[in-house]
Write an enzyme that holds these catalytic residues in place. Structure first.
Site, PDB file in Angstrom:
ATOM      1  N   LYS A 148       0.860  -1.184   0.000  1.00  0.00           N
ATOM      2  CA  LYS A 148       0.000   0.000   0.000  1.00  0.00           C
ATOM      3  C   LYS A 148       0.902   1.242   0.000  1.00  0.00           C
ATOM      4  O   LYS A 148       2.046   1.119   0.445  1.00  0.00           O
ATOM      5  CB  LYS A 148      -0.933  -0.018   1.207  1.00  0.00           C
ATOM      6  CG  LYS A 148      -0.331   0.524   2.513  1.00  0.00           C
ATOM      7  CD  LYS A 148      -1.395   0.746   3.560  1.00  0.00           C
ATOM      8  CE  LYS A 148      -0.951   1.780   4.558  1.00  0.00           C
ATOM      9  NZ  LYS A 148      -1.813   1.981   5.683  1.00  0.00           N
ATOM     10  N   HIS A 178      -1.853  -6.004   5.224  1.00  0.00           N
ATOM     11  CA  HIS A 178      -1.407  -6.862   6.310  1.00  0.00           C
ATOM     12  C   HIS A 178      -2.499  -7.157   7.335  1.00  0.00           C
ATOM     13  O   HIS A 178      -2.393  -8.099   8.096  1.00  0.00           O
ATOM     14  CB  HIS A 178      -0.127  -6.316   6.974  1.00  0.00           C
ATOM     15  CG  HIS A 178      -0.331  -5.062   7.744  1.00  0.00           C
ATOM     16  ND1 HIS A 178      -0.259  -3.821   7.163  1.00  0.00           N
ATOM     17  CD2 HIS A 178      -0.612  -4.855   9.044  1.00  0.00           C
ATOM     18  CE1 HIS A 178      -0.500  -2.911   8.081  1.00  0.00           C
ATOM     19  NE2 HIS A 178      -0.706  -3.497   9.233  1.00  0.00           N
ATOM     20  N   GLU A 216      -5.097   4.526  17.396  1.00  0.00           N
ATOM     21  CA  GLU A 216      -3.650   4.559  17.643  1.00  0.00           C
ATOM     22  C   GLU A 216      -3.353   5.642  18.673  1.00  0.00           C
ATOM     23  O   GLU A 216      -4.071   6.638  18.769  1.00  0.00           O
ATOM     24  CB  GLU A 216      -2.905   4.880  16.346  1.00  0.00           C
ATOM     25  CG  GLU A 216      -3.086   3.822  15.272  1.00  0.00           C
ATOM     26  CD  GLU A 216      -2.354   4.198  14.004  1.00  0.00           C
ATOM     27  OE1 GLU A 216      -1.174   3.875  13.891  1.00  0.00           O
ATOM     28  OE2 GLU A 216      -2.985   4.834  13.136  1.00  0.00           O
ATOM     29  N   HIS A 240      -7.652  -1.073   4.919  1.00  0.00           N
ATOM     30  CA  HIS A 240      -7.745  -2.018   6.038  1.00  0.00           C
ATOM     31  C   HIS A 240      -9.168  -2.181   6.578  1.00  0.00           C
ATOM     32  O   HIS A 240      -9.665  -3.288   6.745  1.00  0.00           O
ATOM     33  CB  HIS A 240      -6.837  -1.573   7.194  1.00  0.00           C
ATOM     34  CG  HIS A 240      -5.417  -1.320   6.789  1.00  0.00           C
ATOM     35  ND1 HIS A 240      -4.700  -2.219   6.038  1.00  0.00           N
ATOM     36  CD2 HIS A 240      -4.575  -0.293   7.022  1.00  0.00           C
ATOM     37  CE1 HIS A 240      -3.479  -1.743   5.845  1.00  0.00           C
ATOM     38  NE2 HIS A 240      -3.383  -0.566   6.421  1.00  0.00           N
ATOM     39  N   LYS A 331      -5.447   8.976  15.088  1.00  0.00           N
ATOM     40  CA  LYS A 331      -4.138   9.053  15.742  1.00  0.00           C
ATOM     41  C   LYS A 331      -4.296   9.733  17.090  1.00  0.00           C
ATOM     42  O   LYS A 331      -5.215  10.532  17.285  1.00  0.00           O
ATOM     43  CB  LYS A 331      -3.189   9.919  14.900  1.00  0.00           C
ATOM     44  CG  LYS A 331      -3.056   9.464  13.462  1.00  0.00           C
ATOM     45  CD  LYS A 331      -2.026   8.393  13.356  1.00  0.00           C
ATOM     46  CE  LYS A 331      -1.810   7.984  11.911  1.00  0.00           C
ATOM     47  NZ  LYS A 331      -1.070   6.725  11.812  1.00  0.00           N
TER      48      LYS A 331
HETATM   49  P1  NAP Z   1      11.788   3.638   2.434  1.00  0.00           P
HETATM   50  O1  NAP Z   1      12.277   3.427   3.811  1.00  0.00           O
HETATM   51  O2  NAP Z   1      11.790   5.018   1.869  1.00  0.00           O
HETATM   52  O3  NAP Z   1      12.684   2.706   1.474  1.00  0.00           O
HETATM   53  C1  NAP Z   1      12.584   2.766   0.083  1.00  0.00           C
HETATM   54  C2  NAP Z   1      13.437   1.686  -0.522  1.00  0.00           C
HETATM   55  O4  NAP Z   1      13.332   1.818  -1.943  1.00  0.00           O
HETATM   56  C3  NAP Z   1      14.928   1.793  -0.195  1.00  0.00           C
HETATM   57  O5  NAP Z   1      15.450   0.494  -0.061  1.00  0.00           O
HETATM   58  C4  NAP Z   1      15.506   2.460  -1.429  1.00  0.00           C
HETATM   59  O6  NAP Z   1      16.829   2.112  -1.692  1.00  0.00           O
HETATM   60  C5  NAP Z   1      14.633   1.859  -2.491  1.00  0.00           C
HETATM   61  N1  NAP Z   1      14.619   2.686  -3.695  1.00  0.00           N
HETATM   62  C6  NAP Z   1      14.253   3.979  -3.806  1.00  0.00           C
HETATM   63  N2  NAP Z   1      14.390   4.393  -5.081  1.00  0.00           N
HETATM   64  C7  NAP Z   1      14.859   3.331  -5.777  1.00  0.00           C
HETATM   65  C8  NAP Z   1      15.206   3.127  -7.131  1.00  0.00           C
HETATM   66  N3  NAP Z   1      15.110   4.094  -8.041  1.00  0.00           N
HETATM   67  N4  NAP Z   1      15.635   1.908  -7.496  1.00  0.00           N
HETATM   68  C9  NAP Z   1      15.740   0.903  -6.603  1.00  0.00           C
HETATM   69  N5  NAP Z   1      15.430   1.035  -5.300  1.00  0.00           N
HETATM   70  C10 NAP Z   1      14.996   2.244  -4.900  1.00  0.00           C
HETATM   71  O7  NAP Z   1      10.324   3.080   2.223  1.00  0.00           O
HETATM   72  P2  NAP Z   1       9.537   2.003   3.122  1.00  0.00           P
HETATM   73  O8  NAP Z   1       8.975   2.695   4.302  1.00  0.00           O
HETATM   74  O9  NAP Z   1      10.372   0.812   3.318  1.00  0.00           O
HETATM   75  O10 NAP Z   1       8.295   1.663   2.188  1.00  0.00           O
HETATM   76  C11 NAP Z   1       8.387   0.824   1.052  1.00  0.00           C
HETATM   77  C12 NAP Z   1       6.989   0.626   0.479  1.00  0.00           C
HETATM   78  O11 NAP Z   1       6.177   0.005   1.448  1.00  0.00           O
HETATM   79  C13 NAP Z   1       6.268   1.919   0.100  1.00  0.00           C
HETATM   80  O12 NAP Z   1       5.411   1.657  -0.980  1.00  0.00           O
HETATM   81  C14 NAP Z   1       5.430   2.209   1.334  1.00  0.00           C
HETATM   82  O13 NAP Z   1       4.309   2.990   1.020  1.00  0.00           O
HETATM   83  C15 NAP Z   1       5.040   0.810   1.728  1.00  0.00           C
HETATM   84  N6  NAP Z   1       4.687   0.648   3.144  1.00  0.00           N
HETATM   85  C16 NAP Z   1       5.604   0.919   4.121  1.00  0.00           C
HETATM   86  C17 NAP Z   1       5.260   0.711   5.446  1.00  0.00           C
HETATM   87  C18 NAP Z   1       6.257   0.965   6.557  1.00  0.00           C
HETATM   88  O14 NAP Z   1       5.904   0.671   7.699  1.00  0.00           O
HETATM   89  N7  NAP Z   1       7.445   1.447   6.286  1.00  0.00           N
HETATM   90  C19 NAP Z   1       3.979   0.253   5.782  1.00  0.00           C
HETATM   91  C20 NAP Z   1       3.074  -0.027   4.762  1.00  0.00           C
HETATM   92  C21 NAP Z   1       3.441   0.169   3.453  1.00  0.00           C
HETATM   93  P3  NAP Z   1      18.054   3.064  -1.233  1.00  0.00           P
HETATM   94  O15 NAP Z   1      17.764   3.469   0.169  1.00  0.00           O
HETATM   95  O16 NAP Z   1      19.212   2.142  -1.331  1.00  0.00           O
HETATM   96  O17 NAP Z   1      18.070   4.197  -2.169  1.00  0.00           O
END
Ligand code: NAP
Length: 484
Positions: A148, A178, A216, A240, A331
């Site tokens: 998402k 999830h 939350e 959700h 929140k």
């Molecule tokens: P994040 O911390 O910003 O991490 C983004 C990841 O994408 C990093 O590994 C980054 O690599 C990589 N990336 C960015 N640009 C790229 C590119 N051009 N080519 C290849 N890799 C690239 O994001 P996140 O929080 O993990 O979230 C990831 C996804 O899950 C998003 O769609 C978010 O909406 C979703 N999501 C996250 C959560 C959460 O709790 N975090 C919950 C629900 C959904 P580098 O750092 O090496 O550049």
């Protein structure tokens, strides 16, 4: 009772976004826990991919740190962790460029289950899908997992579906929510469809109303500017809470099979009534105890985005006409709790005319904390002195009931990743479901945008804006208390 581990076939799993927050907090610790449980076959491999240049040892050290932070000590054993890390590879790749793809191809083994987890911003989904094909990495059997948010309205969700559909068939696409991986949510289906007790009562004739609460205690904190573009409706309700509503309201599927379940959920979404602005309360938290208010957290003093929403929705079908569903999420509320409460109607006639203490039967399904169900029933208050009634819980805390306290119940992400490897889409959203959910959501958002009204302020640590109480009061009902 220790949970039974069903083996899966050997796989190659690629995590795009392997250096990101979700991978660190959920995906790698979850995979390690499945490995610990014996569910990752010996030849399986996990390939991290992200933009950062990183030596393999450095990447493995990152994964190790995430295991140490997020896996409980009783499941951490140096030798086992080393074994797990030995299965991990790292490829530097730019989703929008050409570097790294040949190496990724070399890492993938033909004939193996191949899955690609897109843990990156949705704007990169198309680039990844296209390059996986262009470089001959994806096959007709590959699976992709997408996170998402799946769009921010119907048009963007349609565009995203079309982008993915250009490269992958629907049976290959796993849209993760999830909430569907939570034990209690699946238990809701078991309780409804594996027992004769509830289903005959599961309709508007016997159910007065349903409340779904996801509360939350945290604010939007560091994600303020991201959250401000979304708000509670897009962040929680459209996905959700909609999924929870569907599982409560759907007809019995003919089989516990991906398309049968998803067909029934889709019918519910299509039967949802439009929601007028008088059936919605939106809020923003104020500042308290020196903590910033929502506007400060969002970095936008003019923001009209809601950190709280409560709404009432009806379902226009034979089963549910006349039974409102009340949804609320926010929140900085009083407690962190997620709950579905199903309140039954009064018996048609009371033989205990003047017996005090009568209250409705309620089936309360707790998603967190302490997953479990409570069925509130009336009994006679013990002792002499006439017939007095008292409401008591028939407690069905799963951990207690199954003697499984401390047992290895996988968390939602672990379970869902293993379902991807098994090729089971039952707990993943289908493209048409997501679009139907946006088709219902869009006019609601358009309605409040047109009205331009400010969300109501509410104090942190409360149950939300006062006006939300009225949403139920005017129907002669009350919200359940928000408590852990
Ligand atoms: P994040 O911390 O910003 O991490 C983004 C990841 O994408 C990093 O590994 C980054 O690599 C990589 N990336 C960015 N640009 C790229 C590119 N051009 N080519 C290849 N890799 C690239 O994001 P996140 O929080 O993990 O979230 C990831 C996804 O899950 C998003 O769609 C978010 O909406 C979703 N999501 C996250 C959560 C959460 O709790 N975090 C919950 C629900 C959904 P580098 O750092 O090496 O550049």
């Amino acid at each position: 009772m220790v949970s039974r581990v069903i083996p899966v076939d050997t796989f190659d799993l690629v995590i795009f976004g392997a250096t990101g927050d979700l991978a660190r907090r959920k995906i790698f610790p979850g995979l390690y826990r499945r490995f610990w449980a014996g569910q990752v076959p010996p030849d399986s491999r996990i390939i991290g991919a992200a933009r950062s240049a990183m030596a393999l040892a450095e990447f493995r050290a990152q994964v190790l740190a995430s295991i140490e932070e997020f896996v409980s000590p009783d499941k951490r054993d140096a030798a086992r962790i080393d074994e797990f890390l030995g299965r991990i590879a790292y490829v530097q790749i730019d989703a929008t460029g050409s570097g790294g793809w040949a190496q990724l191809k070399a890492e993938m083994r033909p004939g193996m289950i191949g899955a690609f987890y897109f843990s990156v911003a949705p704007s990169l989904f198309g680039d990844l899908a296209e390059r996986l094909h262009r470089h001959g990495i994806a096959t007709a059997e590959s699976r992709i997992v997408v996170e998402k948010p799946f769009g921010r309205d119907l048009a963007s969700a349609r565009a995203l579906n079309a982008t993915l559909a250009a490269h992958f068939a629907e049976r290959q696409i796993y849209r993760i929510d999830h909430y569907l991986g939570k034990e209690t949510v699946q238990n809701l289906m078991a309780v409804r469809f594996a027992n004769i007790l509830f289903e005959p009562l599961w309709n508007a004739q016997h159910i007065d109303h349903v409340q779904i609460t996801v509360a939350e205690t945290v604010g939007v904190g560091g994600r303020g500017s991201y959250y401000d573009k979304s708000g509670a409706m897009r962040d929680m309700v459209q996905n959700h809470m909609m999924q929870l509503l569907c599982l409560i309201a759907m007809e019995p599927p003919y089989h516990f099979d991906p398309n049968a379940v998803r067909d029934e959920k889709l019918k519910v979404i299509r039967a949802l009534d439009p929601v007028g602005q008088d059936q919605i309360v939106r809020g923003q938290y104020t500042s308290a105890s020196g903590q910033p208010d929502y506007l400060t957290d969002a970095g936008n003093p003019e923001s009209l985005t809601e950190s709280y929403i409560a709404l009432k929705v009806g379902i226009s079908n034979w089963r549910w006409k006349g039974t409102p569903f009340y949804l609320r999420t926010g929140k900085k509320l009083r407690a962190r709790t997620s709950e579905i409460a199903i309140t039954f109607r009064e018996p048609p006639h009371s033989i205990f005319d003047d017996a005090p203490g009568w209250r409705e039967n309620v089936l309360a399904i707790r998603l967190q904390p302490n997953e479990g169900m409570n069925l509130m029933v009336m009994i006679k208050e013990p002792g002499p002195g006439g017939m007095r009634l008292v409401q008591v819980p028939l407690d069905m805390s799963f951990a207690k009931a199954l003697g499984a306290e401390g047992a290895d119940i996988p968390d939602a992400y672990e379970r869902l990743i293993m379902d991807v490897i098994r090729g089971n889409q039952t707990l993943f959203m289908r493209g048409d479901e997501v679009e139907a959910a946006w088709a219902w959501t869009d006019p609601i958002i358009a309605g409040w945008e047109a009205a331009g009204r400010r969300p109501k302020p509410y104090d942190p640590g409360t149950s939300g804006p006062e006006d939300a109480l009225m949403l139920l009061h005017r129907d002669g009902r009350r919200w359940r208390e928000i408590k852990e």
